[in-house]
Motif scaffolding. Structure first.
Motif, PDB file in Angstrom:
ATOM      1  N   GLU A 178       0.842  -1.199   0.000  1.00 46.90           N
ATOM      2  CA  GLU A 178       0.000   0.000   0.000  1.00 46.90           C
ATOM      3  C   GLU A 178       0.880   1.252   0.000  1.00 46.90           C
ATOM      4  N   GLY A 179       0.335   2.340  -0.545  1.00 43.77           N
ATOM      5  CA  GLY A 179       1.099   3.588  -0.596  1.00 43.77           C
ATOM      6  C   GLY A 179       2.034   3.560  -1.796  1.00 43.77           C
ATOM      7  N   ASP A 180       2.848   4.625  -1.930  1.00 41.23           N
ATOM      8  CA  ASP A 180       3.689   4.661  -3.136  1.00 41.23           C
ATOM      9  C   ASP A 180       5.155   4.333  -2.845  1.00 41.23           C
ATOM     10  N   GLY A 181       5.407   3.756  -1.639  1.00 42.11           N
ATOM     11  CA  GLY A 181       6.777   3.400  -1.257  1.00 42.11           C
ATOM     12  C   GLY A 181       7.424   2.493  -2.285  1.00 42.11           C
ATOM     13  N   ILE A 182       6.686   1.539  -2.747  1.00 42.53           N
ATOM     14  CA  ILE A 182       7.264   0.560  -3.669  1.00 42.53           C
ATOM     15  C   ILE A 182       7.589   1.210  -5.027  1.00 42.53           C
ATOM     16  N   LEU A 183       6.694   2.104  -5.468  1.00 41.73           N
ATOM     17  CA  LEU A 183       6.960   2.807  -6.742  1.00 41.73           C
ATOM     18  C   LEU A 183       8.242   3.632  -6.643  1.00 41.73           C
ATOM     19  N   GLN A 184       8.408   4.276  -5.486  1.00 41.99           N
ATOM     20  CA  GLN A 184       9.590   5.130  -5.289  1.00 41.99           C
ATOM     21  C   GLN A 184      10.887   4.316  -5.386  1.00 41.99           C
ATOM     22  N   VAL A 185      10.883   3.163  -4.687  1.00 44.11           N
ATOM     23  CA  VAL A 185      12.140   2.390  -4.686  1.00 44.11           C
ATOM     24  C   VAL A 185      12.395   1.743  -6.050  1.00 44.11           C
ATOM     25  N   VAL A 186      11.339   1.355  -6.720  1.00 41.98           N
ATOM     26  CA  VAL A 186      11.536   0.755  -8.058  1.00 41.98           C
ATOM     27  C   VAL A 186      12.117   1.805  -9.000  1.00 41.98           C
ATOM     28  N   LYS A 187      11.575   3.027  -8.927  1.00 40.63           N
ATOM     29  CA  LYS A 187      12.102   4.125  -9.773  1.00 40.63           C
ATOM     30  C   LYS A 187      13.587   4.322  -9.494  1.00 40.63           C
ATOM     31  N   LYS A 188      13.896   4.393  -8.212  1.00 40.23           N
ATOM     32  CA  LYS A 188      15.280   4.654  -7.815  1.00 40.23           C
ATOM     33  C   LYS A 188      16.205   3.529  -8.312  1.00 40.23           C
ATOM     34  N   ALA A 189      15.775   2.293  -8.111  1.00 32.82           N
ATOM     35  CA  ALA A 189      16.635   1.159  -8.489  1.00 32.82           C
ATOM     36  C   ALA A 189      16.819   1.090 -10.004  1.00 32.82           C
ATOM     37  N   THR A 190      15.754   1.358 -10.741  1.00 27.89           N
ATOM     38  CA  THR A 190      15.872   1.228 -12.200  1.00 27.89           C
ATOM     39  C   THR A 190      16.721   2.364 -12.794  1.00 27.89           C
ATOM     40  N   ASN A 191      16.835   3.462 -12.042  1.00 29.03           N
ATOM     41  CA  ASN A 191      17.686   4.558 -12.524  1.00 29.03           C
ATOM     42  C   ASN A 191      19.120   4.454 -12.039  1.00 29.03           C
ATOM     43  N   SER A 192      19.378   3.457 -11.238  1.00 31.15           N
ATOM     44  CA  SER A 192      20.702   3.349 -10.623  1.00 31.15           C
ATOM     45  C   SER A 192      21.676   2.633 -11.570  1.00 31.15           C
ATOM     46  N   GLN A 193      22.907   3.147 -11.620  1.00 31.58           N
ATOM     47  CA  GLN A 193      23.856   2.633 -12.616  1.00 31.58           C
ATOM     48  C   GLN A 193      24.258   1.178 -12.387  1.00 31.58           C
ATOM     49  N   PHE A 194      24.432   0.817 -11.107  1.00 28.83           N
ATOM     50  CA  PHE A 194      24.968  -0.530 -10.841  1.00 28.83           C
ATOM     51  C   PHE A 194      23.957  -1.504 -10.242  1.00 28.83           C
ATOM     52  N   LEU A 195      22.684  -1.089 -10.167  1.00 30.11           N
ATOM     53  CA  LEU A 195      21.686  -2.015  -9.626  1.00 30.11           C
ATOM     54  C   LEU A 195      20.830  -2.551 -10.758  1.00 30.11           C
ATOM     55  N   LYS A 196      20.641  -3.862 -10.760  1.00 31.09           N
ATOM     56  CA  LYS A 196      19.783  -4.465 -11.768  1.00 31.09           C
ATOM     57  C   LYS A 196      18.591  -5.082 -11.034  1.00 31.09           C
ATOM     58  N   LEU A 197      17.461  -4.418 -11.136  1.00 32.39           N
ATOM     59  CA  LEU A 197      16.271  -4.894 -10.423  1.00 32.39           C
ATOM     60  C   LEU A 197      15.651  -6.068 -11.178  1.00 32.39           C
ATOM     61  N   MET A 198      15.712  -7.255 -10.538  1.00 39.60           N
ATOM     62  CA  MET A 198      15.194  -8.471 -11.183  1.00 39.60           C
ATOM     63  C   MET A 198      13.719  -8.701 -10.869  1.00 39.60           C
ATOM     64  N   GLY A 199      13.273  -8.234  -9.702  1.00 42.25           N
ATOM     65  CA  GLY A 199      11.875  -8.471  -9.346  1.00 42.25           C
ATOM     66  C   GLY A 199      11.636  -8.365  -7.858  1.00 42.25           C
ATOM     67  N   PHE A 200      10.803  -9.284  -7.339  1.00 47.69           N
ATOM     68  CA  PHE A 200      10.294  -9.128  -5.976  1.00 47.69           C
ATOM     69  C   PHE A 200      10.349 -10.433  -5.202  1.00 47.69           C
ATOM     70  N   HIS A 201      10.308 -10.260  -3.890  1.00 48.58           N
ATOM     71  CA  HIS A 201      10.351 -11.413  -2.985  1.00 48.58           C
ATOM     72  C   HIS A 201       9.282 -11.242  -1.912  1.00 48.58           C
ATOM     73  N   PHE A 202       8.644 -12.354  -1.557  1.00 51.61           N
ATOM     74  CA  PHE A 202       7.818 -12.345  -0.345  1.00 51.61           C
ATOM     75  C   PHE A 202       8.062 -13.642   0.412  1.00 51.61           C
ATOM     76  N   HIS A 203       7.856 -13.580   1.701  1.00 53.78           N
ATOM     77  CA  HIS A 203       7.918 -14.793   2.536  1.00 53.78           C
ATOM     78  C   HIS A 203       6.783 -14.649   3.545  1.00 53.78           C
ATOM     79  N   LEU A 204       5.897 -15.625   3.549  1.00 54.61           N
ATOM     80  CA  LEU A 204       4.649 -15.455   4.299  1.00 54.61           C
ATOM     81  C   LEU A 204       4.747 -15.853   5.766  1.00 54.61           C
ATOM     82  N   GLY A 205       5.712 -16.705   6.084  1.00 51.30           N
ATOM     83  CA  GLY A 205       5.805 -17.200   7.456  1.00 51.30           C
ATOM     84  C   GLY A 205       6.328 -18.618   7.400  1.00 51.30           C
ATOM     85  N   SER A 206       6.298 -19.286   8.534  1.00 53.10           N
ATOM     86  CA  SER A 206       6.893 -20.605   8.593  1.00 53.10           C
ATOM     87  C   SER A 206       5.884 -21.622   9.101  1.00 53.10           C
ATOM     88  N   GLN A 207       6.134 -22.897   8.752  1.00 54.69           N
ATOM     89  CA  GLN A 207       5.288 -24.004   9.208  1.00 54.69           C
ATOM     90  C   GLN A 207       3.837 -23.788   8.726  1.00 54.69           C
TER      91      GLN A 207
END
Ligand SMILES: Cc1ncc(COP(=O)(O)O)c(C=O)c1O
Length: 433
Positions: A178-207
């Motif tokens: 929620e919110g635009d936090g994710i858009l901000q970081v994606v913009k930043k990463a995609t404009n960064s010279q040495f970062l290659k944004l491959m995608g996303f990760h989630f982990h829901l919990g254990s057991q």
């Protein structure tokens, strides 16, 4: 004749007599079955990696990590997920291929990120914007390109103990959708010279035992992918769906095959990507407990047996909370057997207590056992995950040894700590000498 009788009644694990192991290596003792670990890895290879194209699996090393474990995982062709400089250091010392390392953590230090970038790890999973800033500085300084994913919290609540839930909205892990936090970081990463944004990760919990939480998370993530494509022309190439697949500890746990989860993940991803006209990204899973949990047992020697009339019988062992904090931490339940009386009828109920000065140091409430005498050997089952790796020196108890067993053979893979190890790093300041 008498000896043969005795051997027959002892509890065997991976072809080894556990009572003999206790004699040879002492107790408490972590015993880990190499064959069981390999079997689990091979099920992942057959039912997930070979069945679905463009997939990868990394073992979540936080569950159990030693140099020998790195070697087994490498031989089985899986990657390794690490969450700290210490876990990375272990992998480096095992010569684990760095391009197969995924580096996690919700509060990585500058030094840890520097170490990960210098070693050329395969992926860094960025948890927050503070980390992104540090990573940019470091990659600019080192002039090294790093492939990254963003960890997001998909707002999905799996059914498990609240302390091992991670994907819900109110979580310390990841960037909220929620919110635009994710858009901000994606913009930043995609404009960064040495970062290659491959995608996303989630982990829901254990057991977790139910695939539905994964399906809901895939829906949330594919919506995000679509939004990023529309708004930023960013196309997600990789989706890491975490671990969390549940295992059997006690009656009531209904473990599933890996395919039960991964088929559902793959199917839902394809359906959603089709309907949103997005290419299907590559998929990574990172099970920890599912690979190592049932591959371990812990052996203890029974000491005091204390009967409180009309209340309960406390049976105390020579370890407890420091080698297995899970019962105290999460009310985790375990099954156990008296290893030297495995075939005797279990006609009484006792409580297995640890030796720490904590009332809460109880390993198992109400375990059915045969008659117990001090000197008997207790084998607690399914202790492979989050036991050795969570062990402490509380009450200055030295950490147990770890033995790898396979087809009747055993190898020491971690030495037992000595009392000297407990004070090795202590320093007495001059004015106290
Ligand atoms: C990011 C991440 N991946 C994978 C795992 C492994 O979870 P499990 O051992 O339940 O499979 C964890 C566990 O906490 C985790 O935090």
């Amino acid at each position: 004749m008498e000896i043969a009788e005795k051997v027959r009644t002892n509890f065997e694990f991976a072809g080894c007599d556990t009572v003999e192991l206790a004699k040879e290596y002492g107790t408490p003792l972590y015993v880990v079955s190499e064959e069981k670990i390999r079997e689990q890895c091979r099920e992942i290879t057959q039912s997930f990696l070979k069945k679905h194209q463009n997939t990868k699996a990394t073992y979540a090393s936080k569950a159990f990590l030693t140099l020998a474990m790195c070697k087994i995982i490498e031989e089985e062709g899986l990657g390794l997920d690490v969450v700290s400089g210490g876990e990375l250091f272990t992998a480096v010392h095992a010569d684990f291929p760095m391009e197969k390392i995924v580096f996690h953590g919700n509060n990585k230090s500058y030094e840890e990120i520097y170490m990960a970038v210098s070693h050329g790890v395969g992926r860094i999973v960025v948890d927050n914007s503070h980390e992104l800033d540090m990573l940019e500085d470091i990659t600019n300084e080192l002039k090294r390109t790093v492939k990254i994913l963003f960890r997001v919290s998909p707002g999905v609540k799996g059914e498990t103990h609240e302390y091992i839930l991670t994907g819900q909205k109110d979580s310390k892990f990841g960037i909220p959708l929620e919110g635009d936090g994710i858009l901000q970081v994606v913009k930043k990463a995609t404009n960064s010279q040495f970062l290659k944004l491959m995608g996303f990760h989630f982990h829901l919990g254990s057991q977790l035992f139910d695939k539905n939480a994964y399906i809901l998370a895939i829906k949330a993530l594919t919506n995000l992918m679509k939004e990023l494509k529309d708004k930023l022309s960013y196309e997600t190439q990789e989706l890491n769906t975490g671990g969390g697949f549940g295992i059997y500890y006690t009656n009531g746990d209904k473990p599933k095959s890996i395919a039960y989860f991964t088929d559902a993940i793959m199917e839902e991803l394809k359906i959603q990507c089709n309907s949103l006209q997005h290419t299907v990204p590559s998929v990574v899973i990172e099970p920890g407990r599912w690979i190592i949990g049932n591959a371990g047992v812990t052996l203890y020697t029974i000491g005091a047996v204390k009967e409180i009339p009309n209340v309960r019988t406390y049976v105390s062992v020579d370890g407890g909370l420091p080698d297995n904090p899970r019962p105290a931490l999460y009310k985790a339940k375990y099954e156990a057997v008296i290893a030297n009386k495995n075939n005797q009828p279990r006609d009484r109920v006792v409580t297995i207590a640890g030796k720490c000065c904590e009332t809460g140091d109880i390993l198992i409430w109400d375990l059915e056992t045969p008659e117990i005498n001090s000197g008997d050997i207790l084998a607690v089952l399914s202790t492979g995950a989050y036991n050795y790796s969570m062990a402490s020196n509380y009450n200055k108890l030295p950490k147990p040894a770890v033995v790898l067993v396979n087809k009747g053979k055993s190898d020491l893979i971690v030495k037992r700590e000595k009392y000297e190890d407990l004070i090795r790093r202590d320093i007495i300041p001059k004015h106290l000498l």
